[in-house]
Every structure is written in structure tokens, then in C-alpha cells.
Scaffold this motif. Structure first.
Motif, PDB file in Angstrom:
ATOM      1  N   LYS A  55       0.797  -1.253   0.124  1.00 30.84           N
ATOM      2  CA  LYS A  55       0.078   0.064  -0.056  1.00 30.84           C
ATOM      3  C   LYS A  55       0.936   1.265   0.103  1.00 30.84           C
ATOM      4  O   LYS A  55       1.838   1.221   0.668  1.00 30.84           O
ATOM      5  N   LEU A  56       0.404   2.071  -0.797  1.00 33.38           N
ATOM      6  CA  LEU A  56       1.173   3.580  -0.783  1.00 33.38           C
ATOM      7  C   LEU A  56       1.379   3.995   0.706  1.00 33.38           C
ATOM      8  O   LEU A  56       2.364   4.827   0.896  1.00 33.38           O
ATOM      9  N   SER A  57       0.444   3.785   1.530  1.00 32.34           N
ATOM     10  CA  SER A  57       0.332   4.186   2.988  1.00 32.34           C
ATOM     11  C   SER A  57       1.534   3.614   3.700  1.00 32.34           C
ATOM     12  O   SER A  57       2.295   4.327   4.554  1.00 32.34           O
ATOM     13  N   TYR A  73       3.350  13.610   3.212  1.00 35.83           N
ATOM     14  CA  TYR A  73       2.482  12.968   2.088  1.00 35.83           C
ATOM     15  C   TYR A  73       1.017  13.601   2.386  1.00 35.83           C
ATOM     16  O   TYR A  73       0.499  13.156   3.059  1.00 35.83           O
ATOM     17  N   ASP A 112      -3.631   7.941   0.059  1.00 26.81           N
ATOM     18  CA  ASP A 112      -2.656   7.001   0.193  1.00 26.81           C
ATOM     19  C   ASP A 112      -2.941   5.623   0.072  1.00 26.81           C
ATOM     20  O   ASP A 112      -2.534   4.716   0.881  1.00 26.81           O
ATOM     21  N   ILE A 114       0.835  -0.474  -4.744  1.00 26.96           N
ATOM     22  CA  ILE A 114       2.256  -0.261  -5.567  1.00 26.96           C
ATOM     23  C   ILE A 114       2.936  -1.551  -5.750  1.00 26.96           C
ATOM     24  O   ILE A 114       3.119  -2.483  -4.787  1.00 26.96           O
ATOM     25  N   VAL A 124       5.891   3.825  -8.008  1.00 28.00           N
ATOM     26  CA  VAL A 124       6.317   4.964  -7.066  1.00 28.00           C
ATOM     27  C   VAL A 124       7.790   5.361  -7.601  1.00 28.00           C
ATOM     28  O   VAL A 124       8.576   4.416  -7.919  1.00 28.00           O
ATOM     29  N   GLN A 145       2.278   6.550  -9.512  1.00 29.28           N
ATOM     30  CA  GLN A 145       1.191   7.100  -8.343  1.00 29.28           C
ATOM     31  C   GLN A 145       1.547   8.040  -7.650  1.00 29.28           C
ATOM     32  O   GLN A 145       0.805   8.945  -7.120  1.00 29.28           O
TER      33      GLN A 145
END
Length: 451
Positions: free
Chosen positions: A5-7, A17, A21, A25, A40, A64
Motif C-alpha cells: 500500500k502507498l500508505s 504526503y 494513500d 504499488i 512509485v 502513483q
């Protein structure tokens, strides 16, 4: 790479950020040419480039988000203090997702061959990821870690360095569960000042190692034999000389472009073979044998892995062309690797002349002339019939050889690679053997290609 996860990424790099999120990814890119949906982009900065200049382009290509050290117009930025450190931190976070044995390998000479032998041994039991090519620095190493996936059961990671702190940072990222140091030479002594400092830099491989991670050392290296190792860990020593080591070689015989030998360990003896020449490669095989024992690979499988190794590319690759045997070893050069390669020339079965063709060793600092002369003296003690040299520093090979009794009439210096290739071509006859050895920057392989 498995999805994150982007988070998670924002948390792993300690970034700032301000956008949604929840994206998934599956690719961390430092090059816009590798951007895919679900990427990313990480904006690294170097002496001649700045990834921030491509951050907006990365977004256009489907990234992203981008990891940057400052805001960039047109990009959703995860802002961090250092993108270089963020890459290591993110790779370390990702590595922690996988409870697998990871073997870290470093050393001045032979670490790539040792890494390849170890990976072949470990792969006998585990699906194994290994460092590819020269991706052994603070950019390539974390990129390798992103190659771990759910099917991976082990990894073998090579770590190189040119200054203090680099191996420490990589070790903290990859967290090795087994550590291997091949030897302590003089590569990068220009920056580090002494072999004692090089030893300290190599021992940084323990900085991120798992608690109690075994350490595999070459007892035949005087610096490693006397290294002070901190922490409660088993130190495995290997040798071709010392029978008091955990693992040692005996009855070493060169045969059919390879080496047969016995591996002695724990009161047992196993017959082994490597399909390459040189006692230094026997040592590399012993390191791989130690790792195999540590990871409980069956001994028969360890031996199969060792025997399956073949040199690749510009690393002591033996090629026969028109009846002439060429040892092309032009990937890097330092006094220890020079001596190893000259010993390979000595051990080649040949009916003709042995030509030792050497180019400059680079990055050896103020003692460079001394190191080159020492290699020349080694040539004089070898079975070489001719010594041909290329490069300004290479003149010192001839000085050292002549000082040690090598006939000056058997030496020649060249300032032009084409001239060297032409002259060598005119002299070579069927049954001759040629060693081509020098630092990567000297591109001595061009001589082989011209011949």
C-alpha cells in the motif's frame, strides 16, 4: 515485487504526503524508462543528474507518487530528508516482510564469484534470489531486495563499497542472517588509507545482521584471521592451509581446466570439483560450502552446486580461439586479484608460450607504483614467458619484474591498445596462453576483441 500500500511506503520512508494513500504499488523505480501503472518513482540525485528533474514526467507516465527531497510542480510528492536513505529504508521495510535466510557477501576480491557459488549451493535447497551483475552498491542492493516475492525462500546479496559507512547502511537495510567476508585487499585504499581501515569497513556487514548471525571468514587472510568480532555469533573459518579451521581443503589437483580437491569438515571428508582454475577459487568454494552447512543443505547437494559454477563475462573467463587459450579477466584489478589471475595462467595446460598482458590498476592512491612493482615481481616468479603492459602505471610492472630477475627483453610496454593487439596477434601461435588483466576503466578486453 509483491504489492504494498502507498500508505506503507509513506510510513517506511518517514515521508510527508498530503494525498490519498490507498493505492497499491508493485514497482519502485529510479528510472522513468521503467515506470508502469502502480509505480512509485524515487528521485535520486547524483553528481551529473537529478531525479527531481524527471518527477513530473514520472507522473505523466503513470506513477502513483514520487519520493523527493522537495516539492515538484506537477507531481504528488512524498517528501523526505534524503531520497538515497529513503531507498534503503524502503528496501529494508520490504525485506522484513519475508522471513527468509539472507546471505550477505563482501570482500576486496572474489566476492562476486563467491556470491555466485553460494547462490548455486543455496539454490539446491531453496528458491534463491541473488545479486545480478554489479548491483552491489547503495542503489543496486535495495533494487535487488525488491525482487523478493512470495516464492523466494532465500537470498544471496553482494555488498561492495568505496568508503566507510556504505556497507553498514546496506547491512542495516538487508539484515543478513549469514555474513561472508572473502578477504582484505587494497582496493579503495586511496580513500580508506590502510588495510586496517578496509577491514573495519568490511566488518560493517555485521551492523544490520540478525542477532547471532554466523560469520564466515577466510583464515588464509592475515587481517581476517586476526579480526576482532563482536557479538555472540559463531565464526566459521575456512582455509587451504590451516587444518584447524572448520572447513579446509586438501589434496588440491588441477585437472582438465578445473580443480579436484577434498573438503575436510567436522571429521568428515567430501571430494569436490570446481570447473575453473586457481586456488583462490578453491577458497571461494570453501566459503560456499560453509554457507551450505549453515543452511543445512545436504553435502551432496552442496558439492553439486559448487561443481555447477562457471565463470561469466570478464571474470577469469577462459576462451580458446584458433588454438590459443585466453584468460579474459578485465572486470576489475587489485594486487590480490592480479596474483590470482597470474596463477591461473600458470596452471593452464599449454604446449606453447605464456603471455601475461597487464593494464593499470586504478584507485590505489599514493602507493600505486609500489603495488604495480609488487605485481611485476610476482610475474617474475611465475611461469610467464612474456610480459606486455598497457597504461602509464603499467610501466611499473616491468620495473618490478626486471628487479626480480625477469629478462627485460621479454617485456614490452604499449601506449595504444590497437598496437598491442596487432603485435600480440603477430606473435601468437597454436598452443599459446594469454592472460588479459586490468582495471575496468582500462578496457583491456578490447585487445581480445581485436585479436
Amino acid at each position: 515485487m509483491e504489492q504494498m500500500k502507498l500508505s506503507e511506503i509513506v510510513k517506511a520512508v518517514k515521508g510527508s504526503y498530503g494525498y490519498p494513500d490507498d493505492a497499491l504499488i508493485d514497482n519502485i523505480s529510479t528510472d522513468t524508462r521503467t515506470i508502469t501503472e502502480g509505480s512509485v518513482f524515487l528521485a535520486l540525485r547524483g553528481a551529473r543528474f537529478d531525479g527531481h528533474d524527471f518527477a513530473a514526467k514520472a507522473m505523466e507516465l503513470g506513477a502513483q507518487a514520487v519520493i523527493t527531497e522537495r516539492a515538484v510542480e506537477g507531481a504528488r510528492c512524498i517528501i523526505v530528508d534524503s531520497t538515497a536513505q529513503a531507498l534503503l529504508d524502503l528496501a529494508g521495510y520490504y525485506r522484513d516482510k519475508f522471513d527468509i535466510p539472507l546471505v550477505g557477501v563482501t570482500g576486496s576480491v572474489g566476492k562476486t564469484t563467491t556470491k555466485d557459488m553460494i547462490s548455486l549451493v543455496v539454490a539446491q535447497k531453496y528458491k534463491t534470489l541473488k545479486t545480478q551483475g554489479n548491483l552491489n552498491n547503495e542503489i543496486g542492493m535495495p533494487k535487488t531486495l525488491f525482487g523478493i516475492d512470495k516464492q523466494t525462500r532465500a537470498a544471496v546479496i553482494e555488498m561492495g563499497m568505496s568508503a566507510r559507512g556504505e556497507i553498514s547502511r546496506m547491512s542495516m537495510s538487508c539484515k543478513p542472517s549469514v555474513c561472508v567476508i572473502t578477504n582484505i585487499g587494497v582496493s579503495h585504499i586511496e580513500k580508506l588509507g590502510s588495510q586496517e581501515n578496509i577491514l573495519a569497513a568490511k566488518l560493517e556487514i555485521l551492523d544490520g545482521a540478525k542477532q547471532g548471525a554466523p560469520l564466515v571468514l577466510n583464515m588464509d587472510d592475515k587481517f581476517l584471521a586476526n579480526a576482532v568480532v563482536h557479538g555472540l555469533r559463531k565464526v566459521w573459518y575456512y582455509s587451504v592451509k590451516d587444518k584447524n579451521c572448520d572447513v579446509y581443503a586438501a589434496n588440491i589437483i588441477n585437472r582438465n581446466a578445473g580443480v579436484d580437491f577434498d573438503i575436510c569438515y567436522g571429521g568428515e571428508i567430501a571430494h569436490a570439483r570446481i570447473n575453473c582454475i586457481g586456488v583462490h577459487n578453491v577458497k571461494n568454494a570453501l566459503a560456499a560450502f560453509c554457507v551450505g552447512l549453515i543452511l543445512e543443505v545436504p553435502v551432496e547437494s552442496i558439492l553439486e552446486g559448487i561443481e555447477s559454477f562457471r565463470p561469466e563475462g570478464l571474470r577469469q573467463n577462459i576462451t580458446v580461439k584458433n588454438g590459443v587459450s585466453f584468460v579474459v579477466d578485465c572486470y576489475n584489478a587489485a594486487p590480490d586479484s592480479m596474483r590470482s589471475s597470474i596463477s591461473v595462467l600458470d596452471q593452464l595446460e599449454t604446449d606453447g608460450m605464456r603471455y601475461c598482458v597487464l593494464a593499470d590498476m586504478l584507485e590505489l592512491g599514493e602507493r600505486s607504483a609500489e603495488f604495480h612493482k609488487a605485481v611485476g615481481k610476482y610475474v617474475a616468479d611465475s611461469h610467464a614467458d612474456r610480459l606486455y603492459c598497457f597504461g602509464e602505471l603499467a610501466r611499473n610492472y616491468i620495473l618490478g619484474a626486471v628487479e626480480n630477475g625477469f629478462d627485460k627483453s621479454r617485456c614490452m610496454h604499449f601506449s595504444d591498445k590497437d598496437e598491442l593487439a596487432d603485435y600480440l596477434r603477430s606473435k601468437l601461435r597454436k598452443g599459446d596462453s594469454v592472460l588479459l588483466k586490468g582495471s575496468r576503466g582500462m578496457a583491456l578486453e578490447k585487445v581480445f576483441e581485436a585479436i
